[in-house]
Design an enzyme around this catalytic site. Structure first.
Site, PDB file in Angstrom:
ATOM      1  N   GLY A 353      -7.272  -5.980   4.147  1.00  0.00           N
ATOM      2  CA  GLY A 353      -8.607  -5.783   4.703  1.00  0.00           C
ATOM      3  C   GLY A 353      -9.489  -6.982   4.417  1.00  0.00           C
ATOM      4  N   CYS A 380      -2.022  -6.910  -0.153  1.00  0.00           N
ATOM      5  CA  CYS A 380      -2.984  -7.992   0.030  1.00  0.00           C
ATOM      6  C   CYS A 380      -4.353  -7.616  -0.550  1.00  0.00           C
ATOM      7  CB  CYS A 380      -3.046  -8.392   1.503  1.00  0.00           C
ATOM      8  SG  CYS A 380      -3.629 -10.074   1.718  1.00  0.00           S
ATOM      9  N   HIS A 513       2.306  -9.392   3.007  1.00  0.00           N
ATOM     10  CA  HIS A 513       2.413  -8.212   3.875  1.00  0.00           C
ATOM     11  C   HIS A 513       3.881  -7.856   4.131  1.00  0.00           C
ATOM     12  CE1 HIS A 513      -1.834  -7.840   5.093  1.00  0.00           C
ATOM     13  NE2 HIS A 513      -1.857  -9.134   4.881  1.00  0.00           N
ATOM     14  N   GLU A 515       5.102  -5.244   5.272  1.00  0.00           N
ATOM     15  CA  GLU A 515       5.287  -4.407   6.463  1.00  0.00           C
ATOM     16  C   GLU A 515       5.767  -5.193   7.678  1.00  0.00           C
ATOM     17  OE1 GLU A 515       2.416  -5.161   5.060  1.00  0.00           O
ATOM     18  OE2 GLU A 515       0.728  -5.225   6.457  1.00  0.00           O
TER      19      GLU A 515
END
Ligand code: GLN
Length: 538
Positions: A353, A380, A513, A515
């Site tokens: 974010g 993050c 990240h 993902e």
């Protein structure tokens, strides 16, 4: 030379062009061909990096550090091929290139125009780095008829002529709506959309009809007749229960076979659908659920955390559980409600974010996870918040904060050049906002005997980054003495990449990240381990 497949959309957007392209890529690969996927986006931003996730969904990051459209995530997840910077282009990028060239006088006094200068640059991009591929699938963003996608559609029309039409195939994906009140399926929007396409000079070779329910033969015939497409090339795609069913459903409709027929190619081997059947079954049949809370700022828009949603699903596949994801808006999360809201939660995830809004709610939720032994994964920004929480509440550094949102306080998190004297590593962070981040794949070295090393089973890992701020390495000892290990560092030992709690069943924060690299057929170890821990959490 590669053959080129162009995928355009009609009637409405969000029909699943990305998913159709990605599924087709898998089927062609499975038949023994090498495929690359590309996305042409008609907006004026140079890349989606500066767009809010509310506008455009997630920004997908490639290994080579490009900030790209989220469809590239679909491409990677289905095809297994890592996307490159050159696989996503926007109108902004094209104009930027052309205008720079114009300023340098490279057009030799000519008038610079959309045709041929913009279209030529688009064509160069389409062809670039494609010589080793059997197929390049190019998806055109937006829908046919939009003013802004016109130059792209014109460019692909020219392109097909340049390489001879037999080497290029046009697929048009449209909506075939079902009207409840009259209990009818309507083909007119498709007819109009194809008419629009033909008015620019493109006759589709294959029409994919997205529909809520199966399309009867008579309607297919009508589409075939009015749109001038062989009936075998009118392919339906009915809503699937999970996106991982899409390759199975396109195979049943013979999409890949029709593509090969068009190019007069034979299948080199039979398609293997077993992995998709297996995971579809797991996703649809699993009764056991694990409750995971995703606490972030952009929870209202599902696409904002697309890769994360997928990676969690992959972790569920690996552990034979269904993920029940509770999306909590960090801005609305009141400290007094945390206990009740997170009561039945088995795992807490704080995603990436930007900016101050919602930080206090996140920090409180992290505290709750740390104190109550609830599995926690911070990604993050999530890791940065976990560092601040630990500094404030455990190390009693009450003013601990990030310079991203508090210029005063104690900067445990800050722009790297705020504390690095060594000139070499300083980043140009005071420049424009676009393109000033640490982006793309970086190595991290994992600590012996750490939890993270047991999860990855490697000494060095490669993961993708997208951030401007870092944890200050100067605090390492203080944190470690109090139970928070810096268990992954950049190879030079200067940047903390992973943190974990020693006396907690599963509490891990990562600066990167993970993902982006999780795939349904190869779930990411970090997500598999997080879901396993959550599954075991009482
Ligand atoms: N805003 C933070 C930074 O720039 C984290 C970014 C992110 O979570 N991707 O460092």
């Amino acid at each position: 030379m590669a053959r080129f497949i162009f995928v355009t959309g009609g009637v409405v957007s969000s029909l699943g062009k990305g998913l159709s392209s990605a599924s087709l890529a898998y089927l062609l690969q499975s038949r023994g061909y090498k495929v690359r996927l590309r996305k042409l986006d008609p907006y004026l931003n140079i890349d989606p990096g500066t767009m809010s996730p509310f506008q455009h969904g997630e920004v997908y990051v490639t290994d080579d550090g490009a900030e790209t459209d989220l469809d590239l995530g679909h491409y990677e997840r289905f095809s297994g091929v890592s996307a490159k910077r050159s696989d996503n282009i926007t109108t902004g990028m094209i104009y930027n290139d052309v205008l720079k060239k114009e300023r340098k006088g490279k057009y030799l006094g000519k008038t610079v125009q959309v045709i041929p200068h913009i279209t030529d640059r688009i064509k160069e991009f389409i062809k670039n780095d494609s010589s080793k591929e059997d197929f390049v699938i190019c998806e055109i963003g937006g829908i046919v008829g939009d003013i802004e996608s016109l130059p792209f559609v014109e460019a692909i029309r020219q392109f097909a002529n340049d390489i001879e039409k037999k080497n290029a195939l046009f697929i048009h994906l449209t909506l075939v709506p079902y009207l409840k009140s009259s209990d009818e399926i309507k083909t007119k929007p498709t007819q109009h959309s194809v008419k629009e396409l033909r008015s620019i000079g493109i006759q589709p070779d294959i029409i994919i009809c997205r529909s809520e329910r199966p399309i009867p033969l008579e309607h297919r015939k009508k589409i075939s007749l009015f749109c001038n497409v062989d009936i075998k090339n009118v392919i339906e795609t009915v809503d699937v229960k999970t996106i991982y069913e899409a390759p199975i459903s396109f195979f049943k409709e013979k999409l890949d076979l029709q593509v090969l027929n068009y190019f007069r190619l034979k299948s080199k081997r039979p398609v293997n659908l077993t992995p998709w059947k297996k995971i579809t079954k797991i996703i649809l049949k699993n009764k056991k659920q694990v409750n995971i809370a995703l606490i972030g700022k952009y929870v209202e828009l599902k696409d904002a955390y697309k890769s994360l949603d997928e990676a969690l699903t992959h972790g569920g596949i690996k552990n034979n559980v269904k993920i029940n994801l509770l999306r909590i808006d960090s801005e609305k999360l009141k400290v007094s409600e945390i206990k009740s809201k997170l009561r039945n939660i088995s795992g807490i995830l704080i995603p990436g974010g930007f900016g101050k809004r919602g930080t206090e709610g996140k920090i409180e939720a992290i505290k709750f996870a740390r104190m109550n032994n609830i599995p926690f994964l911070g990604i993050c920004y999530g890791m940065q918040m976990a560092i601040i929480e630990f500094a404030r509440n455990k190390l009693k550094l009450k003013k601990a904060t990030s310079s991203e949102f508090d210029k005063k306080g104690l900067h445990i998190i800050g722009l790297i050049n705020e504390w690095t004297k060594d000139g070499k590593k300083i980043k140009g962070t005071d420049k424009d906002l676009g393109g000033t981040m640490r982006l793309g794949s970086y190595d991290a070295k994992l600590k012996e005997n750490s939890k993270i090393k047991k999860i990855y089973k490697k000494n060095i890992i490669k993961e993708r980054h997208r951030h401007r701020y870092e944890v200050n390495i100067a605090y390492k000892q203080k944190f470690e003495k109090n139970g928070m290990e810096f268990s992954g560092l950049s190879p030079d030992g200067e940047l903390p990449e992973i943190i974990e709690l020693r006396n907690h069943p599963w509490f891990i924060g990562v600066q990167f990240h993970p993902e982006f690299k999780s795939r349904p057929l190869a779930p990411h170890p970090l997500f598999s381990s997080f879901i396993k821990a959550s599954k075991n959490h009482k």
